[in-house]
Design a protein around this motif. Sequence first.
Motif, PDB file in Angstrom:
ATOM      1  N   ALA A 135       0.816  -1.218   0.000  1.00 32.91           N
ATOM      2  CA  ALA A 135       0.000   0.000   0.000  1.00 32.91           C
ATOM      3  C   ALA A 135       0.851   1.271   0.000  1.00 32.91           C
ATOM      4  CB  ALA A 135      -0.945  -0.015   1.200  1.00 32.91           C
ATOM      5  N   GLU A 136       1.866   1.315   0.876  1.00 33.78           N
ATOM      6  CA  GLU A 136       2.616   2.567   1.002  1.00 33.78           C
ATOM      7  C   GLU A 136       3.342   2.932  -0.286  1.00 33.78           C
ATOM      8  OE1 GLU A 136       3.165  -0.195   2.529  1.00 33.78           O
ATOM      9  OE2 GLU A 136       5.275  -0.764   2.436  1.00 33.78           O
ATOM     10  N   ARG A 137       3.720   1.893  -1.050  1.00 34.91           N
ATOM     11  CA  ARG A 137       4.433   2.186  -2.288  1.00 34.91           C
ATOM     12  C   ARG A 137       3.495   2.697  -3.386  1.00 34.91           C
ATOM     13  NH1 ARG A 137       8.711  -2.547  -3.400  1.00 34.91           N
ATOM     14  NH2 ARG A 137       9.584  -2.731  -1.300  1.00 34.91           N
ATOM     15  N   VAL A 138       2.192   2.427  -3.226  1.00 31.13           N
ATOM     16  CA  VAL A 138       1.238   2.983  -4.198  1.00 31.13           C
ATOM     17  C   VAL A 138       1.294   4.505  -4.143  1.00 31.13           C
ATOM     18  CG1 VAL A 138      -1.200   3.187  -4.791  1.00 31.13           C
ATOM     19  CG2 VAL A 138      -0.281   0.980  -4.152  1.00 31.13           C
ATOM     20  N   LEU A 139       1.419   5.022  -2.918  1.00 26.88           N
ATOM     21  CA  LEU A 139       1.505   6.469  -2.727  1.00 26.88           C
ATOM     22  C   LEU A 139       2.728   7.023  -3.451  1.00 26.88           C
ATOM     23  CD1 LEU A 139       0.156   8.817  -1.188  1.00 26.88           C
ATOM     24  CD2 LEU A 139       1.718   8.368   0.682  1.00 26.88           C
ATOM     25  N   LEU A 140       3.839   6.360  -3.238  1.00 29.13           N
ATOM     26  CA  LEU A 140       5.100   6.769  -3.873  1.00 29.13           C
ATOM     27  C   LEU A 140       4.957   6.766  -5.397  1.00 29.13           C
ATOM     28  CD1 LEU A 140       7.830   7.209  -2.322  1.00 29.13           C
ATOM     29  CD2 LEU A 140       8.548   5.044  -3.341  1.00 29.13           C
ATOM     30  N   GLY A 141       4.419   5.677  -5.899  1.00 30.30           N
ATOM     31  CA  GLY A 141       4.266   5.537  -7.344  1.00 30.30           C
ATOM     32  C   GLY A 141       3.333   6.601  -7.916  1.00 30.30           C
ATOM     33  N   ALA A 142       2.224   6.861  -7.213  1.00 28.53           N
ATOM     34  CA  ALA A 142       1.261   7.850  -7.710  1.00 28.53           C
ATOM     35  C   ALA A 142       1.929   9.220  -7.789  1.00 28.53           C
ATOM     36  CB  ALA A 142       0.048   7.900  -6.797  1.00 28.53           C
ATOM     37  N   TRP A 143       2.758   9.549  -6.805  1.00 26.48           N
ATOM     38  CA  TRP A 143       3.446  10.838  -6.850  1.00 26.48           C
ATOM     39  C   TRP A 143       4.446  10.886  -8.005  1.00 26.48           C
ATOM     40  CZ3 TRP A 143       4.150  11.417  -0.835  1.00 26.48           C
ATOM     41  CH2 TRP A 143       2.962  11.972  -0.320  1.00 26.48           C
ATOM     42  N   LEU A 144       5.090   9.757  -8.252  1.00 23.80           N
ATOM     43  CA  LEU A 144       6.038   9.699  -9.367  1.00 23.80           C
ATOM     44  C   LEU A 144       5.323   9.950 -10.692  1.00 23.80           C
ATOM     45  CD1 LEU A 144       9.020   8.809 -10.177  1.00 23.80           C
ATOM     46  CD2 LEU A 144       7.984   6.610 -10.696  1.00 23.80           C
ATOM     47  N   PHE A 145       4.205   9.229 -10.909  1.00 23.86           N
ATOM     48  CA  PHE A 145       3.484   9.384 -12.174  1.00 23.86           C
ATOM     49  C   PHE A 145       2.814  10.760 -12.244  1.00 23.86           C
ATOM     50  CE2 PHE A 145       3.701   4.736 -11.959  1.00 23.86           C
ATOM     51  CZ  PHE A 145       4.241   4.506 -13.205  1.00 23.86           C
ATOM     52  N   GLY A 146       2.256  11.191 -11.101  1.00 24.37           N
ATOM     53  CA  GLY A 146       1.654  12.521 -11.066  1.00 24.37           C
ATOM     54  C   GLY A 146       2.696  13.576 -11.391  1.00 24.37           C
TER      55      GLY A 146
END
Lengths: 360, 310
Positions: free
Chosen positions: B240-251
């Motif tokens: 779950a926590e890495r989803v946040l990281l990934g979303a910020w990267l793509f965003g």
Amino acid sequence: MIRLEKRPMPSRLWTWATPVLAVVLTMIAGGLMFAALGKDPVAAIRVIFWDPLFSEFAWYYRPQLLVKGGPLILIAIGLSLGFRAGIWNIGAEGQYILGAICGAAAGLAFYPLESPLIFPLMVVAGALGGMAWAMIPALLKVRFGTNEILVSLMLVYVAEQLLASMSIGLLKNPEGYGFPGSRSLSQWSSSANPELIAGWGLHWGTVSALLAVAAAYVLLNRHILGFQIRLAGQAPRAARFSGVNPKLLTVFCLAVSGALAGLAGVFEATGPAGQITIDFNVGYGFTAIIVAFLGRLHPVGILLAGLLMTLTYVGGGTAQSQLGLPFAAIQAFQGMLLFFLLGVDVLSNYRMRLRRRGVA
Amino acid sequence: MDLSAINWGLLLASLMVAATPILLAGIGELVVEKSGVLNLGVEGMMITGAICGFAVAVATGNPAVGFVAAALGGAVLALLFGILTQFLLSNQVATGLALTLFGLGLSALLGQGYQGIKPPSAPRLDLGPLSDLPVIGPILFRHDLMVYLAIALVAVVWLVLARTRAGLILRAVGENPAAAHALGYKVVAVRLMAIAFGGACAGLGGAYLSLVRVPQWTEGMTAGAGWIALALVVFASWKAERVLLGAWLFGGMTVLQLNLQAAGLAIPGEYLSMSPYIVTIVVLVIMSSRRGRAALAAPAGLGKPFHASG
């Protein structure tokens, strides 16, 4: 309570009956949708499914079926090979676009030269373009184990941007008064893909679709590669033991489906569409997925399913002009068809048994 | 090109906004996949949520009601997938694709007549003194409620999955449905709940696009965001926590690309618009090439149908 019991073998009867049942259910549900939109459902179904074939104006619509059915069948045949082996190429729309771009570019490089060699060259370039685009997910899967569904899909959006860039950049018609889009390919005799017999709607795209159906049938039933494709889909472990090379199979299936989608693209660009434009693609690559499943991944089934799906396009167009039915309703209708098909499929693999509650 | 024309503070602030739709859809799909179900219909559920939320927000004049409607719309559509895959045992890949195709058509149909309308705007959350902090205030504390709700949702999902009995059952169902069934857990019920939750999240993500990020309705406006959300789950290796990281990267990628276009970079806009998709592919390649760990991370029962009679 209804209980499902797995059949030892899929029922032959239901395998053929489920697509028909799905179509009937879709007509009922679609009719309800049309009624909800305030249209007469019976009239809508008649305009979509009956009029293009049997009304007094059918002479105008029947050729349309062959014009529009060609690309759908061509793409679906390619996709079905991969789907059978468990290789999911979902990016046919992108491969279709690349086929059109590469084919058109190969031809336009020689403009305004007239030569009978230009059209065949464009066809080859289109097939190679589509194939190359499909090789990206194939090689990434083989080399790195990357999911081909996501990669091939991402490449659709990349291809759409590439198409936009080409139609306002490199391939733009220098005599087009600044409008986006390439030179007309259908009016330059060396690149045109016209009707082969006047009034039939038959063009090279339709011819190659029929050839693809025959070739796929022979491949699946008479060739060792076709056997391996079926085996890999039904029993991956058994396939591994019997010496099937999964990497080779992945590359082969994606190459064939990419090439066929590319062919569909170049035939469309040189024929019915006539030029490369920003909104040249109309979703054939995605609709072909429905066609492949509706045809049970069987070449002959896909031929029939492709014609049925084309009917919804042609009839849908008429319903749009005659009844004011929005085209989006046809899209939803097509999606619904796939839903029902997947749903009733349970009948071919499972037996329904009635059972009293509480009995284990 | 003039890089100084880019306001980096503003860029970071809009990164938070750009990441929210895929963050919502991604965290929902994570829960679905943790239960052993692969739902490829995220794009279809997102776009359906986008139009449901938009239409209801316009009708009621209240964006909050719109978001609720979007979650409901997404969940209902997801349950359609749930019925097909869980009761009628249809192929999950094919059914997910059907969901996307149907969702795209349905949303276009529902959206007739909503083009060119402005939705009621979602109020920014007033965090008092926090919002007035220099530099950090505008970046972190001047967004609408959904930005924070999305981040809170990630925290809740992480907590539930890692620390609660419900999370344990969900993971058991995803790892080994037969064993979970033998222990008396209702595999199908658990999976249906996860599917509905995923649909609701995707619906919220879609509504965030049509109500806040864009904010208007155009056909096919999700433009692959649902697929990026699916890639996000792979990128996050189901954590779950890495989803946040990934979303910020793509965003961040999306926002940077838009800013570079605005700053007049010498590359044509079409090529910059491709970049989020290309980055997604590159990230997928990197993640899958570390094969051993990635293979361990995916739930063992992912994508396989489950039927109690075997």
